[in-house]
Design an enzyme around this catalytic site. Structure first.
Site, PDB file in Angstrom:
ATOM      1  N   ASP A  21      25.306  38.089 -10.598  1.00 42.72           N
ATOM      2  CA  ASP A  21      23.914  37.126 -11.535  1.00 42.72           C
ATOM      3  C   ASP A  21      22.980  37.418 -10.124  1.00 42.72           C
ATOM      4  O   ASP A  21      21.589  37.698 -10.572  1.00 42.72           O
ATOM      5  CB  ASP A  21      23.494  36.073 -12.392  1.00 42.72           C
ATOM      6  CG  ASP A  21      24.078  35.337 -11.783  1.00 42.72           C
ATOM      7  OD1 ASP A  21      25.648  34.764 -10.689  1.00 42.72           O
ATOM      8  OD2 ASP A  21      23.240  33.776 -11.835  1.00 42.72           O
ATOM      9  N   TYR A  74      24.665  38.147  -0.035  1.00 45.07           N
ATOM     10  CA  TYR A  74      25.222  37.781  -1.304  1.00 45.07           C
ATOM     11  C   TYR A  74      25.392  38.772  -2.327  1.00 45.07           C
ATOM     12  O   TYR A  74      25.911  39.640  -2.595  1.00 45.07           O
ATOM     13  CB  TYR A  74      25.766  36.104  -1.908  1.00 45.07           C
ATOM     14  CG  TYR A  74      26.762  36.341  -2.723  1.00 45.07           C
ATOM     15  CD1 TYR A  74      28.804  37.422  -2.645  1.00 45.07           C
ATOM     16  CD2 TYR A  74      26.471  36.196  -3.694  1.00 45.07           C
ATOM     17  CE1 TYR A  74      29.195  37.049  -3.768  1.00 45.07           C
ATOM     18  CE2 TYR A  74      26.550  35.930  -5.310  1.00 45.07           C
ATOM     19  CZ  TYR A  74      28.495  36.532  -5.205  1.00 45.07           C
ATOM     20  OH  TYR A  74      29.317  36.285  -6.336  1.00 45.07           O
ATOM     21  N   GLY A 129      42.614  34.001  -7.230  1.00 45.75           N
ATOM     22  CA  GLY A 129      40.763  32.891  -7.537  1.00 45.75           C
ATOM     23  C   GLY A 129      40.845  32.833  -8.605  1.00 45.75           C
ATOM     24  O   GLY A 129      41.528  32.521  -9.525  1.00 45.75           O
ATOM     25  N   LYS A 163      26.787  42.492  -3.298  1.00 50.60           N
ATOM     26  CA  LYS A 163      27.393  42.901  -4.725  1.00 50.60           C
ATOM     27  C   LYS A 163      26.494  43.532  -5.227  1.00 50.60           C
ATOM     28  O   LYS A 163      27.445  44.541  -5.291  1.00 50.60           O
ATOM     29  CB  LYS A 163      27.188  41.268  -5.838  1.00 50.60           C
ATOM     30  CG  LYS A 163      28.166  40.361  -4.666  1.00 50.60           C
ATOM     31  CD  LYS A 163      29.619  40.989  -5.246  1.00 50.60           C
ATOM     32  CE  LYS A 163      30.171  40.717  -6.360  1.00 50.60           C
ATOM     33  NZ  LYS A 163      31.842  40.777  -5.986  1.00 50.60           N
TER      34      LYS A 163
END
Length: 288
Positions: free
Chosen positions: A104, A128, A10, A132
């Site tokens: 964030d 998402y 990534g 997380k």
């Protein structure tokens, strides 16, 4: 210190390769990965940790397709939370350190109007962000020594990201609409990688949650305008628009500026302003 980087193909994983010491182990599940590791398999994680005598994992792996996550909760939860628990418990077993990269997107429901601090309650707006946040909670409950770093608006010379998309679109189209009612700060992966390298050089003894992005504040519209200007793509007219002009399954955070006071104080960091780092990245991209 023997370091293992997961999600090494990534943006951040690629950026870390020029920062971390020789002998670092890089793994991913993609075909181009230097080494394969299924982080959802706890036995595989523990086996590799033992084989390579790993005492620090930097976890850059995640399910990051925000739109697809809305219809794939179980997969997102597996990669963003359950796999993180596997990594945490593997490091706990060898008294090692887990550096976990978060986002964030753990914020968003509350109408923030000041930079988000590390101790602020997570209020994610979608799958998402929720998964997380669950990943962060897995780390905290594991008992491992950890550093969690929340970041956002990540871009680099690698993979797919907003900068590379805007470079292409502003070169191809006469006009473009970009939302102006979502505000945050771009993060150049090279700068985040450098901060992680500085952090690991000190091998922190205490657990911490940090925020990291570049300095400054902008909207996606401002970001796009700067990309086009610095790249010399003056033939594309970029217009501001509201988020509701682009219907989405995801309600993205309207304000996700991160307060970086703690990491700057603890590491003595001088973080570049976002436009300065953008110019560095664009020079690299345009010279390729």
């Amino acid at each position: 210190m023997r370091i293992l980087v997961t999600g090494a193909c990534g943006q951040l994983g690629m950026s870390l390769r020029s920062v971390l010491p020789e002998g670092t182990v890089y793994t991913d599940v993609t075909p181009e990965a230097p080494r394969h590791l299924d982080i959802t398999d706890s036995d595989a994680v523990r086996s590799l940790v033992a084989q390579e005598k790993v005492d620090c994992i930097v976890n850059c792996a995640a399910y990051t397709n925000v739109e697809a996550a809305e219809e794939n909760f179980e997969l997102a939860e597996t990669l963003n939370a359950k796999a993180v628990e596997n990594l945490a418990l593997a490091m706990k077993a060898v008294d090692g350190l887990l550096v976990h990269i978060s986002t964030d997107y753990v914020f968003g429901t509350e109408p923030y109007n000041r930079p988000c601090r590390e101790d602020q309650k997570g209020t994610p707006t979608g799958v998402y962000g929720l998964t997380k946040l669950h990943g962060e909670q897995s780390v905290l409950s594991s008992g491992v020594r950890y550093v969690i770093i929340r970041t956002g608006w990540l871009y680099s010379e690698y993979g797919k990201n907003f900068v590379k998309t805007m470079l292409r679109l502003t070169a191809e189209r006469p006009s473009l609409k970009v939302v102006f009612d979502q505000v945050g700060t771009p993060t150049y992966a090279g700068d985040l990688a450098a901060a992680i390298g500085m952090l690991l050089a000190r091998f922190p003894a205490r657990s911490e949650v940090y925020h990291f992005s570049n300095e400054g504040v902008c909207s996606w519209y401002d970001f796009a305008k700067a990309i086009a200007e610095f790249a010399g793509h003056t033939g594309c007219e970029i217009q501001p628009c509201h988020s509701d002009e682009f219907p989405s399954k995801v309600h993205r955070p309207a304000y996700s500026v991160l307060d970086k006071s703690k990491i700057k104080e603890h590491l003595g960091l001088q973080i570049p302003y976002w436009t300065d780092s953008l110019k560095v990245c664009l020079r690299n991209l345009l010279s390729q």
